[in-house]
Design a protein around this motif. Structure first.
Motif, PDB file in Angstrom:
ATOM      1  N   THR A   4       0.820  -1.217   0.000  1.00  0.00           N
ATOM      2  CA  THR A   4       0.000   0.000   0.000  1.00  0.00           C
ATOM      3  C   THR A   4       0.845   1.255   0.000  1.00  0.00           C
ATOM      4  O   THR A   4       0.365   2.324   0.301  1.00  0.00           O
ATOM      5  CB  THR A   4      -0.916   0.028   1.236  1.00  0.00           C
ATOM      6  OG1 THR A   4      -0.114  -0.027   2.416  1.00  0.00           O
ATOM      7  CG2 THR A   4      -1.893  -1.134   1.217  1.00  0.00           C
ATOM      8  N   THR A   5       2.144   1.147  -0.337  1.00  0.00           N
ATOM      9  CA  THR A   5       3.020   2.296  -0.199  1.00  0.00           C
ATOM     10  C   THR A   5       3.620   2.845  -1.481  1.00  0.00           C
ATOM     11  O   THR A   5       4.559   3.624  -1.417  1.00  0.00           O
ATOM     12  CB  THR A   5       4.198   1.950   0.741  1.00  0.00           C
ATOM     13  OG1 THR A   5       4.922   0.836   0.186  1.00  0.00           O
ATOM     14  CG2 THR A   5       3.701   1.607   2.113  1.00  0.00           C
ATOM     15  N   VAL A   7       4.244   5.419  -3.633  1.00  0.00           N
ATOM     16  CA  VAL A   7       3.934   6.839  -3.707  1.00  0.00           C
ATOM     17  C   VAL A   7       4.727   7.541  -4.788  1.00  0.00           C
ATOM     18  O   VAL A   7       4.553   8.720  -5.004  1.00  0.00           O
ATOM     19  CB  VAL A   7       4.199   7.521  -2.348  1.00  0.00           C
ATOM     20  CG1 VAL A   7       3.325   6.915  -1.287  1.00  0.00           C
ATOM     21  CG2 VAL A   7       5.663   7.418  -1.957  1.00  0.00           C
ATOM     22  N   ASP A  20       8.928  -1.423  -1.759  1.00  0.00           N
ATOM     23  CA  ASP A  20       7.694  -0.937  -1.147  1.00  0.00           C
ATOM     24  C   ASP A  20       7.142  -1.949  -0.146  1.00  0.00           C
ATOM     25  O   ASP A  20       6.630  -1.574   0.911  1.00  0.00           O
ATOM     26  CB  ASP A  20       6.655  -0.636  -2.226  1.00  0.00           C
ATOM     27  CG  ASP A  20       6.987   0.612  -3.025  1.00  0.00           C
ATOM     28  OD1 ASP A  20       7.801   1.425  -2.539  1.00  0.00           O
ATOM     29  OD2 ASP A  20       6.446   0.778  -4.131  1.00  0.00           O
ATOM     30  N   LEU A  24       6.677  -1.511   4.022  1.00  0.00           N
ATOM     31  CA  LEU A  24       5.448  -1.890   4.718  1.00  0.00           C
ATOM     32  C   LEU A  24       5.747  -2.852   5.871  1.00  0.00           C
ATOM     33  O   LEU A  24       5.302  -2.652   7.005  1.00  0.00           O
ATOM     34  CB  LEU A  24       4.473  -2.527   3.735  1.00  0.00           C
ATOM     35  CG  LEU A  24       3.147  -3.019   4.297  1.00  0.00           C
ATOM     36  CD1 LEU A  24       2.309  -1.847   4.768  1.00  0.00           C
ATOM     37  CD2 LEU A  24       2.390  -3.819   3.233  1.00  0.00           C
ATOM     38  N   ARG A  99       3.366  10.596   3.733  1.00  0.00           N
ATOM     39  CA  ARG A  99       2.451   9.970   4.690  1.00  0.00           C
ATOM     40  C   ARG A  99       2.617   8.450   4.724  1.00  0.00           C
ATOM     41  O   ARG A  99       2.529   7.833   5.782  1.00  0.00           O
ATOM     42  CB  ARG A  99       1.009  10.338   4.349  1.00  0.00           C
ATOM     43  CG  ARG A  99      -0.005   9.890   5.400  1.00  0.00           C
ATOM     44  CD  ARG A  99      -1.409  10.306   5.015  1.00  0.00           C
ATOM     45  NE  ARG A  99      -1.500  11.752   4.887  1.00  0.00           N
ATOM     46  CZ  ARG A  99      -2.082  12.373   3.865  1.00  0.00           C
ATOM     47  NH1 ARG A  99      -2.596  11.667   2.871  1.00  0.00           N
ATOM     48  NH2 ARG A  99      -2.126  13.688   3.829  1.00  0.00           N
ATOM     49  N   SER A 100       2.876   7.858   3.559  1.00  0.00           N
ATOM     50  CA  SER A 100       2.986   6.405   3.492  1.00  0.00           C
ATOM     51  C   SER A 100       4.208   5.870   4.223  1.00  0.00           C
ATOM     52  O   SER A 100       4.299   4.673   4.475  1.00  0.00           O
ATOM     53  CB  SER A 100       3.042   5.950   2.029  1.00  0.00           C
ATOM     54  OG  SER A 100       1.860   6.280   1.346  1.00  0.00           O
ATOM     55  N   TYR A 101       5.145   6.734   4.550  1.00  0.00           N
ATOM     56  CA  TYR A 101       6.381   6.288   5.188  1.00  0.00           C
ATOM     57  C   TYR A 101       6.405   6.557   6.687  1.00  0.00           C
ATOM     58  O   TYR A 101       7.413   6.314   7.345  1.00  0.00           O
ATOM     59  CB  TYR A 101       7.581   6.976   4.533  1.00  0.00           C
ATOM     60  CG  TYR A 101       7.667   6.727   3.057  1.00  0.00           C
ATOM     61  CD1 TYR A 101       8.064   5.489   2.568  1.00  0.00           C
ATOM     62  CD2 TYR A 101       7.326   7.719   2.146  1.00  0.00           C
ATOM     63  CE1 TYR A 101       8.128   5.242   1.205  1.00  0.00           C
ATOM     64  CE2 TYR A 101       7.392   7.483   0.789  1.00  0.00           C
ATOM     65  CZ  TYR A 101       7.795   6.248   0.319  1.00  0.00           C
ATOM     66  OH  TYR A 101       7.850   6.014  -1.017  1.00  0.00           O
ATOM     67  N   GLN A 102       5.316   7.074   7.239  1.00  0.00           N
ATOM     68  CA  GLN A 102       5.324   7.473   8.647  1.00  0.00           C
ATOM     69  C   GLN A 102       5.570   6.294   9.579  1.00  0.00           C
ATOM     70  O   GLN A 102       6.349   6.390  10.530  1.00  0.00           O
ATOM     71  CB  GLN A 102       4.006   8.174   8.995  1.00  0.00           C
ATOM     72  CG  GLN A 102       3.886   9.561   8.383  1.00  0.00           C
ATOM     73  CD  GLN A 102       2.538  10.196   8.679  1.00  0.00           C
ATOM     74  OE1 GLN A 102       1.495   9.544   8.668  1.00  0.00           O
ATOM     75  NE2 GLN A 102       2.546  11.483   8.950  1.00  0.00           N
ATOM     76  N   SER A 175      -3.645   8.517   9.795  1.00  0.00           N
ATOM     77  CA  SER A 175      -4.695   8.561   8.779  1.00  0.00           C
ATOM     78  C   SER A 175      -4.702   9.931   8.125  1.00  0.00           C
ATOM     79  O   SER A 175      -4.188  10.907   8.682  1.00  0.00           O
ATOM     80  CB  SER A 175      -6.053   8.296   9.426  1.00  0.00           C
ATOM     81  OG  SER A 175      -6.429   9.397  10.251  1.00  0.00           O
TER      82      SER A 175
END
Length: 220
Positions: A4-5, A7, A20, A24, A99-102, A175
């Motif tokens: 889901t990452t 980006v 990726d 995750l 955001r995807s890497y937080q 989120s």
């Protein structure tokens, strides 16, 4: 589990899918908990192909870190350009790209293996402070490097303490909704100083006096 990452539209090659998937897994399970076999399954490739591209789990994590650094530098450049041109929409878009890497960053920091990440973020923060200092009405009392280190630590602590912050705010800080609320809260905090200049000067003067006063019982 699915990836889901993605980006960055750089490619959808097997190497990128593996990277990726690793971001995750490392983010959700930590370095020790993640396995190359699990990463391979998520990426839809063979274990042998993972080893072919990255050699080992350590090599894979190093590749993830380097990719994250590239993304951070890119977002930093886009934010600078957007601020300079007044294109604030591009600033928000650039910020959202990370955001995807937080979770990955938070886990890496919590595990104590993010020295390079911290140093790079502090370096970029120091550049921002150096620019901001040019327009300050009062000269800074602390060098930019020290302020950048403290500011970076404060910013990164949000990721490490995300569970507590999410509970207190009533929304998952990872989120999109929580991220927007966090951004609004930070803007409000930074735009309204807790200390006025006069209060700050009084406190700094007291600190200066305390530093110049010998400890009780010490030599003058």
């Amino acid at each position: 589990m699915t990836v889901t990452t993605p980006v960055d539209p750089e490619d959808l090659t097997a190497r990128a899918r593996i990277r990726d998937a690793a971001i995750l897994h490392f983010g959700e399970r930590g370095y020790e908990g993640a396995t190359l076999r699990g990463i391979a399954e998520t990426a839809g490739v063979s274990l042998g192909l993972v080893r072919h591209h990255f050699g080992s789990k350590q090599g894979l994590r190093e590749a993830c870190d380097e990719y994250l650094f590239t993304m951070i530098r890119r977002v930093n450049d886009q934010t600078r350009a957007g601020m300079a041109s007044g294109a604030l929409g591009s600033v928000i878009t650039a910020r959202g790209a990370l955001r995807s890497y937080q979770r990955y960053m938070a886990r890496t920091l919590a595990e104590g293996s993010a020295a390079a990440l911290f140093d790079e973020l502090a370096r970029l923060s120091e550049e921002w402070l150096a620019e901001a200092d040019k327009d300050r009405p009062d000269p800074p009392r602390v060098e930019a490097r020290a302020r950048a280190a403290v500011g970076t630590a404060m910013a990164l602590s949000v990721g490490i303490l995300h569970e507590h912050i999410s509970r207190a705010m009533g929304v998952d800080v990872f989120s999109p909704e929580g991220d927007r609320l966090l951004a609004r809260a930070l803007i409000d905090i930074y735009s309204h100083p807790v200390l006025g200049r006069e209060d700050a000067e009084r406190i700094l003067a007291a600190l200066d006096e305390a530093e110049s006063t010998p400890p009780q019982g010490g030599s003058p």
